[in-house]
Design an enzyme around this catalytic site. Structure first.
Site, PDB file in Angstrom:
ATOM      1  CB  SER A  38      -0.928  -0.131   1.597  1.00  0.00           C
ATOM      2  OG  SER A  38      -1.291   1.014   1.752  1.00  0.00           O
TER       3      SER A  38
ATOM      4  CG  HIS B  28       0.879   1.983   3.880  1.00  0.00           C
ATOM      5  ND1 HIS B  28       0.966   0.910   4.517  1.00  0.00           N
ATOM      6  CD2 HIS B  28       0.388   2.478   4.496  1.00  0.00           C
ATOM      7  CE1 HIS B  28      -0.741   0.729   4.795  1.00  0.00           C
ATOM      8  NE2 HIS B  28      -0.376   1.647   4.687  1.00  0.00           N
TER       9      HIS B  28
HETATM   10  C1  PLP Z   1      -2.167  -4.350   6.705  1.00  0.00           C
HETATM   11  C2  PLP Z   1      -2.896  -3.903   5.133  1.00  0.00           C
HETATM   12  N1  PLP Z   1      -3.700  -4.104   4.819  1.00  0.00           N
HETATM   13  C3  PLP Z   1      -4.477  -3.503   3.648  1.00  0.00           C
HETATM   14  C4  PLP Z   1      -4.279  -1.857   3.947  1.00  0.00           C
HETATM   15  C5  PLP Z   1      -5.009  -1.443   2.833  1.00  0.00           C
HETATM   16  O1  PLP Z   1      -4.246   0.062   2.329  1.00  0.00           O
HETATM   17  P1  PLP Z   1      -5.012   0.603   1.615  1.00  0.00           P
HETATM   18  O2  PLP Z   1      -4.596   2.311   2.003  1.00  0.00           O
HETATM   19  O3  PLP Z   1      -3.858   1.764   0.498  1.00  0.00           O
HETATM   20  O4  PLP Z   1      -5.985   0.695   1.123  1.00  0.00           O
HETATM   21  C6  PLP Z   1      -3.677  -1.090   4.464  1.00  0.00           C
HETATM   22  C7  PLP Z   1      -3.757  -0.247   4.879  1.00  0.00           C
HETATM   23  O5  PLP Z   1      -3.843   1.599   4.679  1.00  0.00           O
HETATM   24  C8  PLP Z   1      -2.793  -2.438   5.874  1.00  0.00           C
HETATM   25  O6  PLP Z   1      -2.102  -1.695   6.556  1.00  0.00           O
END
Ligand code: PLP
Length: 431
Positions: free
Chosen positions: A216, A221
């Site tokens: 992500s 992040h």
């Molecule tokens: C472990 C995990 N998976 C998936 C996501 C989802 O990512 P995004 O926010 O880019 O959709 C996140 C959060 O941001 C996450 O911490």
């Protein structure tokens, strides 16, 4: 960026002004602990990122193109996989990985059980349900907050085909034991590597163990594209299917402007009789659909930003002042500093987080804790069952919280956090 030659003098001048604007902004950045908030997380973007993305915009190229292609080539290496597809979010990346398993060109998996932890980011679990698979839940460990490996053995049966979990907050899961289970039970392993970019288990990158893994680029992040995500793939066929699913389901896998304008396309037979039911009709492969797809593409300007962020990765990692962790097999690329209150303490999470927030130290709960306790999942499992069956996930729901691990948290900020923590414990007569 490959299209610089299209920039005229006035555009170059405009970019210089933008560069100067951000240069001045960067020079004047200050942070006074106690007065300015110490963020739990956040983007680190400077003039290079802004100039690169604005340049793409001024070139009037919007959809994912040459910057996207370059980003994919560079980023898949950081995930330890040979192929990769950039997406508009990490959630989309997870959705694509699960959807790809159903493709006739891959596993043709229609009904299957997917083992996954009860404590997770919601969009690790959601695509399992959205794709019609049956989630089989296990608990996590307290301490590293990752999937409880012993619990996997207890729930596994012949219908379990997939194992999908995230390496939470940068800490690698126990991959030696997990790979043993994967091999013994012939499971398909997918890794949610959204929180663990460049973490390693026994010298091997997290994200490189599974057949596919996600990342992500949400601002919290390790690197950010504003929003964005990535699917890293272990083989070309999976990569084609994921790209197709990302791009409306189309069969064409041409990437970039040049390929877009080519008469023959990357496959060399762009205009051919692609549709079996109409053998005498010539179709443009761009408009032939091999998958039931989505549109989950990012903008090219996001990828231009990402190319600049990649350059900062070493510096980001070197500039962290890191929590200590004592498993020599695990190299952790920290994503947050997690604390869980012991049952013996006479205060609750709200008390301490409120104290931090009042002293300009930003905190967060650890995802939503036990995901299955949230209203959306009431049809998936009964609350009372979810509450007791996954006690560690439930404890995280009420007692865990996060402080920042962030490149702009330096010694000054850490000293402030330490003093505020002392003050809190003194106020509770605990020191
Ligand atoms: C472990 C995990 N998976 C998936 C996501 C989802 O990512 P995004 O926010 O880019 O959709 C996140 C959060 O941001 C996450 O911490």
């Amino acid at each position: 960026m490959k299209t610089d030659n299209r920039l005229d003098e006035s555009t170059e001048n405009l970019l210089k002004v933008i560069e100067e604007y951000y240069e001045n902004k960067d020079k004047n950045r200050t942070h006074v602990p106690g007065k300015d908030v110490i963020q739990h997380a956040g983007p680190y973007l400077r003039k290079e990122e802004f100039v690169a993305s604005i340049k793409t915009l001024l070139n009037e190229w919007m959809v994912v193109g040459e910057n996207g292609q370059e980003f994919e080539n560079k980023f898949c290496e950081l995930m330890g996989q040979p192929y990769g597809i950039v997406t508009n979010s990490g959630s989309s990346a997870n959705l694509l990985m699960l959807a790809a398993l159903k493709s006739k060109s891959t596993y043709n998996l229609k009904k299957a059980k997917v083992i996954t932890p009860a404590f997770c980011f919601p969009t690790t679990l959601n695509p399992i349900i959205q794709n019609g698979f049956e989630p089989v839940f296990v608990d996590v460990n307290l301490g590293d907050y990752n999937i409880d490996v012993d619990a996997i053995e207890k729930v596994i049966d012949k219908d379990c085909k997939v194992l999908f979990f995230s390496h939470n907050f940068g800490t690698p899961a126990n991959m030696k034991e997990i790979m043993k289970i994967v091999e013994e039970h012939d499971l398909i392993l997918l890794e949610d590597n959204c929180d663990a970019l460049r973490s390693q288990y026994d010298g091997k990158l997290t994200g490189s163990f599974g057949i596919m893994s996600s990342c992500s680029f949400y601002p919290a992040h390790h690197i950010t594209l504003g929003e964005g995500g990535f699917v890293a793939c272990s083989n070309e066929n999976l990569a084609r299917v994921v790209r197709s699913l990302r791009d409306w389901g189309r069969g064409c896998y041409c990437v970039g402007k040049k390929a877009n304008e080519s008469k023959t396309g990357t496959c060399g037979k762009r205009f051919s009789n692609w549709i079996d039911s109409m053998p005498n009709e010539i179709f443009d492969h761009k408009f032939v659909y091999g998958e039931i797809g989505y549109n989950l593409k990012p903008l090219d300007l996001q990828c231009a930003m990402g190319l600049e962020q990649i350059k900062r990765l070493d510096w980001f990692e070197e500039s962290f002042i890191l929590p200590k962790y004592n498993d020599p097999k695990k190299k952790i690329n920290w994503f947050g500093f997690i604390l869980t209150l012991k049952n013996t303490l006479k205060f609750n999470r709200h008390d301490i987080c409120d104290f931090y927030e009042n002293h300009k130290i930003s905190t967060r709960t650890f995802f939503g804790g036990n995901t299955l306790l949230h209203p959306a999942y009431s049809d998936v499992i009964r609350y009372d069952e979810a509450l007791v069956k996954y006690p560690n996930a439930t404890k995280i729901t009420t007692d865990a919280f996060i402080l920042g691990v962030h490149p702009s948290i330096g010694h000054k900020q850490i000293e402030w956090i330490k003093n505020v923590t002392d003050e809190f414990f003194i106020s509770k007569k605990l020191i």
